[in-house]
Design a protein around this motif. Structure first.
Motif, PDB file in Angstrom:
ATOM      1  N   GLY A  74      11.512   4.779  -7.066  1.00 27.12           N
ATOM      2  CA  GLY A  74      12.194   3.570  -6.626  1.00 27.12           C
ATOM      3  C   GLY A  74      11.879   2.696  -5.586  1.00 27.12           C
ATOM      4  N   LEU A  75      11.740   3.628  -4.473  1.00 30.49           N
ATOM      5  CA  LEU A  75      11.195   3.059  -3.248  1.00 30.49           C
ATOM      6  C   LEU A  75       9.749   2.520  -3.305  1.00 30.49           C
ATOM      7  CD1 LEU A  75      12.383   5.761  -0.752  1.00 30.49           C
ATOM      8  CD2 LEU A  75      13.264   3.359  -1.092  1.00 30.49           C
ATOM      9  N   ILE A  76       8.999   3.004  -4.097  1.00 32.64           N
ATOM     10  CA  ILE A  76       7.496   2.581  -4.383  1.00 32.64           C
ATOM     11  C   ILE A  76       7.772   1.163  -5.143  1.00 32.64           C
ATOM     12  CG2 ILE A  76       5.313   2.994  -5.373  1.00 32.64           C
ATOM     13  CD1 ILE A  76       5.509   5.950  -4.510  1.00 32.64           C
ATOM     14  N   GLY A  77       8.505   1.296  -6.066  1.00 35.11           N
ATOM     15  CA  GLY A  77       8.811   0.060  -7.043  1.00 35.11           C
ATOM     16  C   GLY A  77       9.049  -1.251  -5.932  1.00 35.11           C
ATOM     17  N   SER A  78      10.258  -0.671  -5.325  1.00 34.77           N
ATOM     18  CA  SER A  78      10.992  -1.715  -4.436  1.00 34.77           C
ATOM     19  C   SER A  78       9.926  -2.310  -3.347  1.00 34.77           C
ATOM     20  CB  SER A  78      12.001  -1.194  -3.776  1.00 34.77           C
ATOM     21  OG  SER A  78      12.980  -0.756  -4.613  1.00 34.77           O
ATOM     22  N   ALA A  79       9.059  -1.602  -2.803  1.00 38.49           N
ATOM     23  CA  ALA A  79       8.037  -1.961  -1.706  1.00 38.49           C
ATOM     24  C   ALA A  79       6.997  -2.868  -2.508  1.00 38.49           C
ATOM     25  CB  ALA A  79       7.709  -0.604  -1.267  1.00 38.49           C
ATOM     26  N   ALA A  80       6.487  -2.368  -3.882  1.00 36.52           N
ATOM     27  CA  ALA A  80       5.605  -3.023  -4.390  1.00 36.52           C
ATOM     28  C   ALA A  80       6.253  -4.551  -4.769  1.00 36.52           C
ATOM     29  CB  ALA A  80       5.343  -2.500  -5.614  1.00 36.52           C
ATOM     30  N   ILE A  81       7.437  -4.775  -5.350  1.00 37.28           N
ATOM     31  CA  ILE A  81       7.729  -5.920  -5.513  1.00 37.28           C
ATOM     32  C   ILE A  81       8.072  -6.824  -4.169  1.00 37.28           C
ATOM     33  CG2 ILE A  81       9.954  -7.172  -6.147  1.00 37.28           C
ATOM     34  CD1 ILE A  81      10.330  -4.932  -8.303  1.00 37.28           C
ATOM     35  N   LEU A  82       8.408  -6.293  -3.078  1.00 35.48           N
ATOM     36  CA  LEU A  82       8.858  -6.962  -1.868  1.00 35.48           C
ATOM     37  C   LEU A  82       7.516  -7.447  -1.442  1.00 35.48           C
ATOM     38  CD1 LEU A  82      10.585  -7.901   0.208  1.00 35.48           C
ATOM     39  CD2 LEU A  82      10.221  -5.627   1.428  1.00 35.48           C
ATOM     40  N   ALA A  83       6.214  -6.553  -1.481  1.00 34.59           N
ATOM     41  CA  ALA A  83       4.904  -7.069  -0.990  1.00 34.59           C
ATOM     42  C   ALA A  83       4.437  -8.250  -1.871  1.00 34.59           C
ATOM     43  CB  ALA A  83       3.925  -5.624  -1.089  1.00 34.59           C
ATOM     44  N   ALA A  84       4.486  -8.040  -3.273  1.00 32.07           N
ATOM     45  CA  ALA A  84       4.194  -9.189  -3.935  1.00 32.07           C
ATOM     46  C   ALA A  84       4.742 -10.419  -3.522  1.00 32.07           C
ATOM     47  CB  ALA A  84       4.468  -8.789  -5.595  1.00 32.07           C
ATOM     48  N   PHE A  85       6.229 -10.342  -3.500  1.00 30.79           N
ATOM     49  CA  PHE A  85       7.009 -11.622  -3.191  1.00 30.79           C
ATOM     50  C   PHE A  85       6.274 -12.174  -1.793  1.00 30.79           C
ATOM     51  CE2 PHE A  85      10.575 -13.572  -0.860  1.00 30.79           C
ATOM     52  CZ  PHE A  85      10.801 -14.530  -1.638  1.00 30.79           C
ATOM     53  N   ALA A  86       6.074 -11.142  -0.582  1.00 30.57           N
ATOM     54  CA  ALA A  86       5.647 -11.707   0.575  1.00 30.57           C
ATOM     55  C   ALA A  86       4.401 -12.408   0.523  1.00 30.57           C
ATOM     56  CB  ALA A  86       5.431 -10.195   1.617  1.00 30.57           C
ATOM     57  N   LEU A  87       3.480 -11.828  -0.390  1.00 30.39           N
ATOM     58  CA  LEU A  87       2.132 -12.351  -0.470  1.00 30.39           C
ATOM     59  C   LEU A  87       2.089 -13.590  -1.256  1.00 30.39           C
ATOM     60  CD1 LEU A  87      -0.022  -9.273  -1.706  1.00 30.39           C
ATOM     61  CD2 LEU A  87      -0.308 -10.443   0.328  1.00 30.39           C
ATOM     62  N   TRP A  88       3.175 -13.778  -2.054  1.00 35.70           N
ATOM     63  CA  TRP A  88       3.215 -15.067  -2.922  1.00 35.70           C
ATOM     64  C   TRP A  88       3.750 -16.203  -1.823  1.00 35.70           C
ATOM     65  CZ3 TRP A  88       7.927 -17.597  -3.581  1.00 35.70           C
ATOM     66  CH2 TRP A  88       7.777 -18.869  -4.453  1.00 35.70           C
ATOM     67  N   LEU A  89       4.589 -15.517  -0.935  1.00 35.20           N
ATOM     68  CA  LEU A  89       5.229 -16.564   0.161  1.00 35.20           C
ATOM     69  C   LEU A  89       4.109 -16.854   0.971  1.00 35.20           C
ATOM     70  CD1 LEU A  89       8.682 -15.071   1.273  1.00 35.20           C
ATOM     71  CD2 LEU A  89       8.252 -17.422   0.056  1.00 35.20           C
ATOM     72  N   LEU A  90       3.347 -16.249   1.446  1.00 37.77           N
ATOM     73  CA  LEU A  90       2.133 -16.600   2.270  1.00 37.77           C
ATOM     74  C   LEU A  90       1.242 -17.377   1.689  1.00 37.77           C
ATOM     75  CD1 LEU A  90       1.265 -12.978   3.882  1.00 37.77           C
ATOM     76  CD2 LEU A  90       2.219 -15.090   4.996  1.00 37.77           C
ATOM     77  N   ARG A  91       1.001 -17.092   0.210  1.00 36.79           N
ATOM     78  CA  ARG A  91       0.122 -18.247  -0.343  1.00 36.79           C
ATOM     79  C   ARG A  91       0.684 -19.600  -0.404  1.00 36.79           C
ATOM     80  NH1 ARG A  91      -1.216 -17.535  -6.575  1.00 36.79           N
ATOM     81  NH2 ARG A  91       0.585 -18.670  -6.494  1.00 36.79           N
ATOM     82  N   VAL A  92       1.771 -19.647  -0.852  1.00 36.11           N
ATOM     83  CA  VAL A  92       2.564 -20.886  -0.790  1.00 36.11           C
ATOM     84  C   VAL A  92       2.683 -21.685   0.279  1.00 36.11           C
ATOM     85  CG1 VAL A  92       4.835 -22.107  -1.305  1.00 36.11           C
ATOM     86  CG2 VAL A  92       4.082 -20.251  -2.782  1.00 36.11           C
ATOM     87  N   PHE A  93       3.065 -21.167   1.508  1.00 40.81           N
ATOM     88  CA  PHE A  93       3.125 -21.682   2.846  1.00 40.81           C
ATOM     89  C   PHE A  93       1.714 -21.901   3.422  1.00 40.81           C
ATOM     90  CE2 PHE A  93       7.630 -20.246   2.488  1.00 40.81           C
ATOM     91  CZ  PHE A  93       8.128 -21.355   2.768  1.00 40.81           C
ATOM     92  N   SER A  94       0.669 -21.243   2.912  1.00 45.01           N
ATOM     93  CA  SER A  94      -0.659 -21.401   3.454  1.00 45.01           C
ATOM     94  C   SER A  94      -1.143 -22.702   3.053  1.00 45.01           C
ATOM     95  CB  SER A  94      -1.463 -20.216   3.539  1.00 45.01           C
ATOM     96  OG  SER A  94      -1.817 -20.195   2.138  1.00 45.01           O
ATOM     97  N   ARG A  95      -1.031 -23.216   1.766  1.00 49.05           N
ATOM     98  CA  ARG A  95      -1.587 -24.224   1.019  1.00 49.05           C
ATOM     99  C   ARG A  95      -0.895 -25.558   1.597  1.00 49.05           C
ATOM    100  NH1 ARG A  95      -1.808 -22.647  -5.200  1.00 49.05           N
ATOM    101  NH2 ARG A  95      -3.444 -20.899  -5.065  1.00 49.05           N
ATOM    102  N   ARG A  96       0.231 -25.680   2.027  1.00 45.57           N
ATOM    103  CA  ARG A  96       0.958 -26.679   2.647  1.00 45.57           C
ATOM    104  C   ARG A  96       0.246 -27.217   3.949  1.00 45.57           C
ATOM    105  NH1 ARG A  96       7.459 -26.361   1.129  1.00 45.57           N
ATOM    106  NH2 ARG A  96       7.087 -26.194  -1.079  1.00 45.57           N
ATOM    107  N   ARG A  97      -0.295 -26.334   4.648  1.00 42.32           N
ATOM    108  CA  ARG A  97      -0.910 -26.799   5.994  1.00 42.32           C
ATOM    109  C   ARG A  97      -2.186 -27.486   5.981  1.00 42.32           C
ATOM    110  NH1 ARG A  97       0.354 -21.545   9.688  1.00 42.32           N
ATOM    111  NH2 ARG A  97       2.578 -21.577   9.425  1.00 42.32           N
TER     112      ARG A  97
END
Length: 97
Positions: A74-97
């Motif tokens: 459960g912890l590994i799964g939650s961490a993986a989802i959170l990491a994927a979301f963080a990477l997605w956020l980084l990708r989204v905000f890095s394109r706008r600059r």
């Protein structure tokens, strides 16, 4: 205990204990009652109460292992989802600059 609260495995264990009890009741008593405890010790077979206690302890240990495994995944799964979301956020905000 109510039958509704028993899991399938617990119900099977209770049914097995009942069958063993019926088998012991159906067996003819050839030895006197005073010799029965000595005979049990000689056979090395635990009585039904000890057997049920042992089976329930084993079931508790298995449940504890299962809970530990579920917590870990459960912890590994939650961490993986959170990491994927963080990477997605980084990708989204890095394109706008």
């Amino acid at each position: 205990m109510e039958k509704e609260k028993l899991s399938a495995r617990e119900a099977a264990l209770v049914a097995q204990a009942r069958r063993e009890t019926e088998a012991l009741k159906g067996a003819p008593a050839t030895a006197p009652l005073a010799a029965a405890p000595e005979e049990k010790q000689a056979r090395g077979k635990p009585d039904l109460v000890e057997r049920m206690a042992q089976l329930m302890a084993e079931e508790r240990a298995e449940t504890a292992r299962r809970k530990k495994k579920m917590r870990r995944y459960g912890l590994i799964g939650s961490a993986a989802i959170l990491a994927a979301f963080a990477l997605w956020l980084l990708r989204v905000f890095s394109r706008r600059r």
